[in-house]
Design an enzyme around this catalytic site. Structure first.
Site: not given
Length: 486
Positions: A77, A79, A116, A146-147, A170, A458
């Site tokens: 992904h 983003d 990520d 995705e996030e 991922d 994150h």
């Protein structure tokens, strides 16, 4: 962008990661990275497609001698999660990520790194650009958002891809091969409240909770880390019960899929309780720090006098909110009965906002079992509906059911053992991978997920292992060379 990143091995991977990290790519604002990826594919002379939701597909024919192998989909992904330390001055909408090398780790200066899933994206870019890597026909799938909802995967229509095997890049431990993941649903509680004038003889205070590790609300939920929203609510509950504290504002947490690291509250206390309040709060703070001394050694809780606010929450709504937040489950709800050490169901109380007559609580509930996901979501809904909130479920996405008989799993486990002299850990994860969603429109596709070691995703402590990237790159190259024949 530091040249030292571009000099790391494998250079093909790190140079593409450096290129990608120069492009701002927050979730739901992927216009620039979509354009970047389309330009990349077209400059290579490859068929490049943007679908109706913004996913980018780049197709590359097989290298000579590999034409008889199954077509594969390589997927990551575009983003990234945007988190920064409170004292870091950084604009994610305009700036590229500022990276540096710290021993075996690549880090960012005060922000998330974007490994990520940027390392997955960079891997695919390096393979697409290569002229000397043997591979079958490739359909590179770069999804968006995705996030914050997986809307890219959800919007991908059937028929765009012909690949029989999907390699999702991922995951975040290089000794793991994932064959399943959790689904999720956003649980949001909202209501209005009346604002009241501050009583005479009141004293204003600011309460700050900060210094927590934060982290991925799926992969890190079992680690016993502190949640700033729950810690703040504990402080507010104690002071309300004992001294009649009243709330003017709360601003806690940030993103739904990040364990909250910080929370800020503006409150008042009657001046007759001023001294006792400060004394009691210090005792509570000491207790909390003792509880978290192992998992959260950098936890800070500050109680500071401040200007008295003009308005405070209606007392009845305040009491309901504090009690509902105390009741609402946070953390692991149930462990899997079928896979050892796998979290089945969990919740993250991600966001708490109280301001200007409106309150908002946002949670992300995850589970690998759909019925258990909604069992916990309904428990949360009940707690907040009891205080008059309107509770909505949104962004629900399915989990990915493990297939232990997957043919591509056999290929990967054999290669891993051959390269490393030990068996890979075949697991399901508590994060939300896109495989389950993609499988709804491509049910016959054989799917697998793997990746290099990334820690602290994150959060601003996100870091990617350099040695692991080298191990992972070697793994990728041999997988491509050993895709089964049609």
């Amino acid at each position: 962008m530091s040249q030292e990143i571009r000099n790391l091995e494998p250079k093909a991977l790190w140079n593409k990661f450096a290129d990608l990290n120069e492009v701002p790519r927050p979730s739901k604002k992927e216009e620039r990275v979509i354009a970047f990826m389309k330009d990349f594919g077209k400059k290579l002379g490859l068929e490049t497609i943007e679908d109706e939701v913004g996913n980018v597909i780049i197709k590359k024919p097989a290298t000579k001698g590999m034409e008889n192998r199954k077509t594969i989909v390589m997927q990551s992904h575009l983003d990234m999660v945007h988190q920064k330390n409170a004292d870091t001055v950084f604009d994610f909408d305009t700036q590229g990520i500022d990276m540096y090398v710290d021993g075996d780790w690549v880090r960012a200066k005060g922000t998330t790194l974007g490994a990520d899933n940027g390392l997955g994206v960079a891997t695919i870019m390096a393979v697409l650009e290569s002229t000397d890597i043997p591979h079958p026909a490739i359909e590179a799938l770069f999804t968006i958002d995705e996030e914050t909802g997986m809307t890219g995967a959800m919007g991908l229509k059937g028929g765009l891809l012909s690949g029989e095997i999907l390699l999702n890049l991922d995951t975040e431990e290089d000794d793991e091969i994932d064959i399943g993941c959790a689904g999720g649903v956003d649980v949001t509680a909202e209501r209005g409240y009346d604002e009241e004038d501050v009583p005479e003889n009141s004293v204003g205070y600011n309460i700050t909770v900060k210094g927590l590790n934060g982290g991925h609300s799926g992969m890190d939920i079992h680690k016993g880390l502190g949640n700033a929203n729950k810690i703040m609510n504990r402080l507010l509950f104690d002071s309300f019960e004992n001294f009649g504290l009243q709330i003017a504002e709360i601003n806690g947490g940030s993103l739904r899929n990040a364990i909250p690291r910080e929370s800020f509250a503006k409150v008042i206390i009657s001046e007759i309780f001023d001294e006792a309040f400060v004394f009691d709060m210090q005792e509570v703070i000491n207790d909390i720090k003792t509880e978290f001394k192992t998992t959260e050694p950098n936890l800070e809780i500050l109680i500071e006098k401040a200007d008295t606010p003009a308005k405070i929450m209606d007392l009845g709504v305040q009491e309901g909110l504090i009690r509902a937040l105390y009741t609402a489950h946070n953390g692991v709800y149930r462990m899997s009965a079928d896979m050892a050490d796998l979290v089945e169901t969990s919740n993250n109380i991600a966001r708490v906002i109280v301001k200007d007559g409106k309150l908002y609580v946002g949670c992300l509930t995850r589970s690998s079992v759909e019925s258990s996901k909604f069992d916990l979501a309904n428990a949360l809904r009940s707690a907040f509906e009891l205080i008059g909130c309107e509770v909505t479920f949104s962004g629900s996405y399915p989990g990915w059911t493990p297939n232990v008989n997957s043919p591509i799993l056999d290929v990967l486990t054999d290669i891993y053992e051959k390269q490393n002299g030990s068996k890979a850990n075949v697991v399901a994860c508590h994060a939300g991978l896109e495989c389950g969603i993609l499988g709804t429109n491509y049910p016959k596709m054989d799917m697998i997920s793997f990746g290099p070691t990334i820690k602290g995703a994150h959060s601003p402590d996100e870091r990617a292992s350099i040695s692991s990237a080298q191990k992972y790159w070697k793994f990728v190259l041999e997988i491509l060379e050993n895709i089964p024949v049609k």
